[in-house]
Motif scaffolding. Structure first.
Motif, PDB file in Angstrom:
ATOM      1  N   MET A   1      -6.166  -6.513   9.265  1.00 23.05           N
ATOM      2  CA  MET A   1      -5.885  -4.886   8.940  1.00 23.05           C
ATOM      3  C   MET A   1      -5.897  -3.348  10.052  1.00 23.05           C
ATOM      4  O   MET A   1      -5.354  -2.238   9.758  1.00 23.05           O
ATOM      5  CB  MET A   1      -7.191  -4.339   8.156  1.00 23.05           C
ATOM      6  CG  MET A   1      -7.729  -4.820   6.860  1.00 23.05           C
ATOM      7  SD  MET A   1      -6.996  -4.672   5.404  1.00 23.05           S
ATOM      8  CE  MET A   1      -6.933  -2.889   5.348  1.00 23.05           C
ATOM      9  N   ARG A   2      -6.292  -3.990  10.958  1.00 26.31           N
ATOM     10  CA  ARG A   2      -5.610  -3.402  11.997  1.00 26.31           C
ATOM     11  C   ARG A   2      -4.320  -3.270  12.735  1.00 26.31           C
ATOM     12  O   ARG A   2      -3.882  -2.234  13.289  1.00 26.31           O
ATOM     13  CB  ARG A   2      -6.539  -3.579  13.531  1.00 26.31           C
ATOM     14  CG  ARG A   2      -7.877  -3.066  13.592  1.00 26.31           C
ATOM     15  CD  ARG A   2      -9.283  -3.390  14.823  1.00 26.31           C
ATOM     16  NE  ARG A   2     -10.173  -2.718  14.909  1.00 26.31           N
ATOM     17  CZ  ARG A   2     -10.980  -2.884  15.377  1.00 26.31           C
ATOM     18  NH1 ARG A   2     -10.811  -3.375  16.216  1.00 26.31           N
ATOM     19  NH2 ARG A   2     -12.267  -3.183  15.320  1.00 26.31           N
ATOM     20  N   CYS A   3      -3.542  -4.449  12.734  1.00 24.63           N
ATOM     21  CA  CYS A   3      -2.337  -4.893  12.699  1.00 24.63           C
ATOM     22  C   CYS A   3      -1.624  -4.479  12.104  1.00 24.63           C
ATOM     23  O   CYS A   3      -0.210  -3.540  11.924  1.00 24.63           O
ATOM     24  CB  CYS A   3      -2.433  -6.094  12.953  1.00 24.63           C
ATOM     25  SG  CYS A   3      -3.349  -7.079  14.250  1.00 24.63           S
ATOM     26  N   PHE A   4      -2.079  -4.383  10.431  1.00 24.93           N
ATOM     27  CA  PHE A   4      -0.809  -4.008   9.766  1.00 24.93           C
ATOM     28  C   PHE A   4      -1.488  -2.523   8.689  1.00 24.93           C
ATOM     29  O   PHE A   4      -0.963  -2.770   8.011  1.00 24.93           O
ATOM     30  CB  PHE A   4      -0.334  -5.394   8.728  1.00 24.93           C
ATOM     31  CG  PHE A   4      -0.141  -6.770   9.355  1.00 24.93           C
ATOM     32  CD1 PHE A   4       1.052  -6.483   9.588  1.00 24.93           C
ATOM     33  CD2 PHE A   4      -1.009  -7.831   9.684  1.00 24.93           C
ATOM     34  CE1 PHE A   4       1.936  -7.533  10.464  1.00 24.93           C
ATOM     35  CE2 PHE A   4       0.077  -9.023  10.613  1.00 24.93           C
ATOM     36  CZ  PHE A   4       1.102  -8.747  10.438  1.00 24.93           C
ATOM     37  N   GLY A   5      -2.845  -2.908   8.654  1.00 24.27           N
ATOM     38  CA  GLY A   5      -2.578  -1.630   8.097  1.00 24.27           C
ATOM     39  C   GLY A   5      -2.854  -2.804   6.175  1.00 24.27           C
ATOM     40  O   GLY A   5      -2.793  -3.327   6.160  1.00 24.27           O
ATOM     41  N   ARG A   6      -3.412  -1.180   5.335  1.00 30.68           N
ATOM     42  CA  ARG A   6      -3.403  -1.714   4.298  1.00 30.68           C
ATOM     43  C   ARG A   6      -1.990  -1.894   3.141  1.00 30.68           C
ATOM     44  O   ARG A   6      -1.823  -3.054   2.769  1.00 30.68           O
ATOM     45  CB  ARG A   6      -3.965  -1.278   2.899  1.00 30.68           C
ATOM     46  CG  ARG A   6      -4.058  -1.839   1.358  1.00 30.68           C
ATOM     47  CD  ARG A   6      -5.426  -1.008   1.244  1.00 30.68           C
ATOM     48  NE  ARG A   6      -4.683   0.222   0.880  1.00 30.68           N
ATOM     49  CZ  ARG A   6      -4.905   1.477  -0.483  1.00 30.68           C
ATOM     50  NH1 ARG A   6      -6.145   0.998  -1.141  1.00 30.68           N
ATOM     51  NH2 ARG A   6      -4.444   2.325  -0.490  1.00 30.68           N
ATOM     52  N   ALA A   7      -1.083  -1.398   3.305  1.00 31.84           N
ATOM     53  CA  ALA A   7       0.089  -1.203   3.043  1.00 31.84           C
ATOM     54  C   ALA A   7       1.051  -2.718   4.109  1.00 31.84           C
ATOM     55  O   ALA A   7       1.749  -3.306   2.999  1.00 31.84           O
ATOM     56  CB  ALA A   7       0.859  -0.125   2.967  1.00 31.84           C
ATOM     57  N   GLY A   8       1.013  -2.556   4.717  1.00 30.68           N
ATOM     58  CA  GLY A   8       1.307  -3.590   5.326  1.00 30.68           C
ATOM     59  C   GLY A   8       0.798  -4.627   5.267  1.00 30.68           C
ATOM     60  O   GLY A   8       1.177  -5.695   4.909  1.00 30.68           O
ATOM     61  N   LEU A   9      -0.652  -4.964   5.211  1.00 32.85           N
ATOM     62  CA  LEU A   9      -1.578  -6.408   4.552  1.00 32.85           C
ATOM     63  C   LEU A   9      -0.249  -6.649   3.139  1.00 32.85           C
ATOM     64  O   LEU A   9      -0.550  -7.761   3.343  1.00 32.85           O
ATOM     65  CB  LEU A   9      -2.161  -6.292   4.507  1.00 32.85           C
ATOM     66  CG  LEU A   9      -3.302  -7.310   4.584  1.00 32.85           C
ATOM     67  CD1 LEU A   9      -2.949  -8.800   5.977  1.00 32.85           C
ATOM     68  CD2 LEU A   9      -4.952  -7.330   4.916  1.00 32.85           C
ATOM     69  N   GLN A  10      -0.697  -6.041   2.249  1.00 32.69           N
ATOM     70  CA  GLN A  10       0.377  -6.066   1.022  1.00 32.69           C
ATOM     71  C   GLN A  10       1.188  -6.257   1.137  1.00 32.69           C
ATOM     72  O   GLN A  10       1.809  -7.573   0.077  1.00 32.69           O
ATOM     73  CB  GLN A  10      -0.213  -4.973   0.176  1.00 32.69           C
ATOM     74  CG  GLN A  10      -1.952  -4.596  -0.133  1.00 32.69           C
ATOM     75  CD  GLN A  10      -1.775  -2.938  -1.530  1.00 32.69           C
ATOM     76  OE1 GLN A  10      -1.059  -2.226  -0.288  1.00 32.69           O
ATOM     77  NE2 GLN A  10      -2.740  -2.699  -1.790  1.00 32.69           N
ATOM     78  N   GLU A  11       2.299  -6.145   1.442  1.00 37.89           N
ATOM     79  CA  GLU A  11       3.709  -6.043   2.072  1.00 37.89           C
ATOM     80  C   GLU A  11       3.706  -8.215   2.099  1.00 37.89           C
ATOM     81  O   GLU A  11       4.981  -8.083   1.869  1.00 37.89           O
ATOM     82  CB  GLU A  11       4.114  -5.530   3.058  1.00 37.89           C
ATOM     83  CG  GLU A  11       6.230  -5.775   2.730  1.00 37.89           C
ATOM     84  CD  GLU A  11       6.423  -7.041   3.896  1.00 37.89           C
ATOM     85  OE1 GLU A  11       7.454  -7.595   3.472  1.00 37.89           O
ATOM     86  OE2 GLU A  11       5.675  -6.787   4.936  1.00 37.89           O
ATOM     87  N   ARG A  12       3.190  -7.953   3.596  1.00 39.94           N
ATOM     88  CA  ARG A  12       3.582  -9.527   3.517  1.00 39.94           C
ATOM     89  C   ARG A  12       2.690 -10.095   2.563  1.00 39.94           C
ATOM     90  O   ARG A  12       3.281 -11.883   1.985  1.00 39.94           O
ATOM     91  CB  ARG A  12       2.032 -10.118   4.734  1.00 39.94           C
ATOM     92  CG  ARG A  12       2.956  -9.286   6.213  1.00 39.94           C
ATOM     93  CD  ARG A  12       3.892  -9.621   6.736  1.00 39.94           C
ATOM     94  NE  ARG A  12       4.428 -10.400   6.027  1.00 39.94           N
ATOM     95  CZ  ARG A  12       5.609 -11.338   6.378  1.00 39.94           C
ATOM     96  NH1 ARG A  12       6.658 -10.149   5.749  1.00 39.94           N
ATOM     97  NH2 ARG A  12       6.414 -12.666   6.038  1.00 39.94           N
ATOM     98  N   ILE A  13       1.425 -10.003   1.944  1.00 36.47           N
ATOM     99  CA  ILE A  13       1.076 -11.048   0.755  1.00 36.47           C
ATOM    100  C   ILE A  13       1.937 -11.502  -0.055  1.00 36.47           C
ATOM    101  O   ILE A  13       2.301 -12.465  -1.174  1.00 36.47           O
ATOM    102  CB  ILE A  13      -0.441 -10.864   0.175  1.00 36.47           C
ATOM    103  CG1 ILE A  13      -1.528 -10.492   1.387  1.00 36.47           C
ATOM    104  CG2 ILE A  13      -0.901 -11.803  -0.686  1.00 36.47           C
ATOM    105  CD1 ILE A  13      -2.687  -9.873   0.993  1.00 36.47           C
ATOM    106  N   ARG A  14       2.681 -10.296  -1.001  1.00 33.44           N
ATOM    107  CA  ARG A  14       3.810  -9.866  -1.384  1.00 33.44           C
ATOM    108  C   ARG A  14       4.617 -10.803  -1.043  1.00 33.44           C
ATOM    109  O   ARG A  14       5.569 -12.037  -2.005  1.00 33.44           O
ATOM    110  CB  ARG A  14       3.724  -8.503  -1.831  1.00 33.44           C
ATOM    111  CG  ARG A  14       2.942  -7.953  -3.016  1.00 33.44           C
ATOM    112  CD  ARG A  14       3.142  -6.718  -3.036  1.00 33.44           C
ATOM    113  NE  ARG A  14       2.400  -5.782  -4.081  1.00 33.44           N
ATOM    114  CZ  ARG A  14       2.112  -5.423  -3.611  1.00 33.44           C
ATOM    115  NH1 ARG A  14       2.073  -4.333  -2.175  1.00 33.44           N
ATOM    116  NH2 ARG A  14       0.920  -4.166  -4.528  1.00 33.44           N
TER     117      ARG A  14
END
Length: 111
Positions: free
Chosen positions: A1-14
């Motif tokens: 979460m610290r590296c990507f944030g919620r939006a960044g993590l969601q984008e990677r999962i998608r």
């Protein structure tokens, strides 16, 4: 979460889910290959037509190539290959290379 944030993590999962679906589409379109389970996340379970032993040898050859690494499982009593997409650096080119290596090894060492 610290590296990507919620939006960044969601984008990677998608993106991982998109890559898994793309790989699954290639499997479905190729004669002699079959999907063995629904693709609902970033894991694709599939196999080549032929015996469990032939699929196990295919997995061994792909992994020995060093170009891709797959795992396996048993589904409905059959040996099934598994492509799992989870590394943040995985690209569409990486997934295409794994598919190309699978097809090459299956072609060069038919069941």
């Amino acid at each position: 979460m610290r590296c990507f944030g919620r939006a960044g993590l969601q984008e990677r999962i998608r993106e991982h889910m998109r890559l898994a679906r793309l790989f699954a589409d290639w499997v479905e379109a190729e004669p002699g290959w079959t999907l063995c389970a629904p693709v609902t996340f970033s894991l694709v379970c599939f196999r080549r037509e032929g015996s469990d032993a032939a699929n196990e040898l295919l997995l061994d050859r792909v992994n020995a190539s060093g170009e891709a690494f797959l795992s396996h499982t048993q589904l409905d009593g059959s040996y099934v290959l598994r492509l799992a997409i989870g590394n943040f650096r995985t690209t569409e080119d990486d997934v295409r290379r794994a598919w190309d290596v699978l097809r090459r090894e299956a072609r060069d060492h038919p069941a």
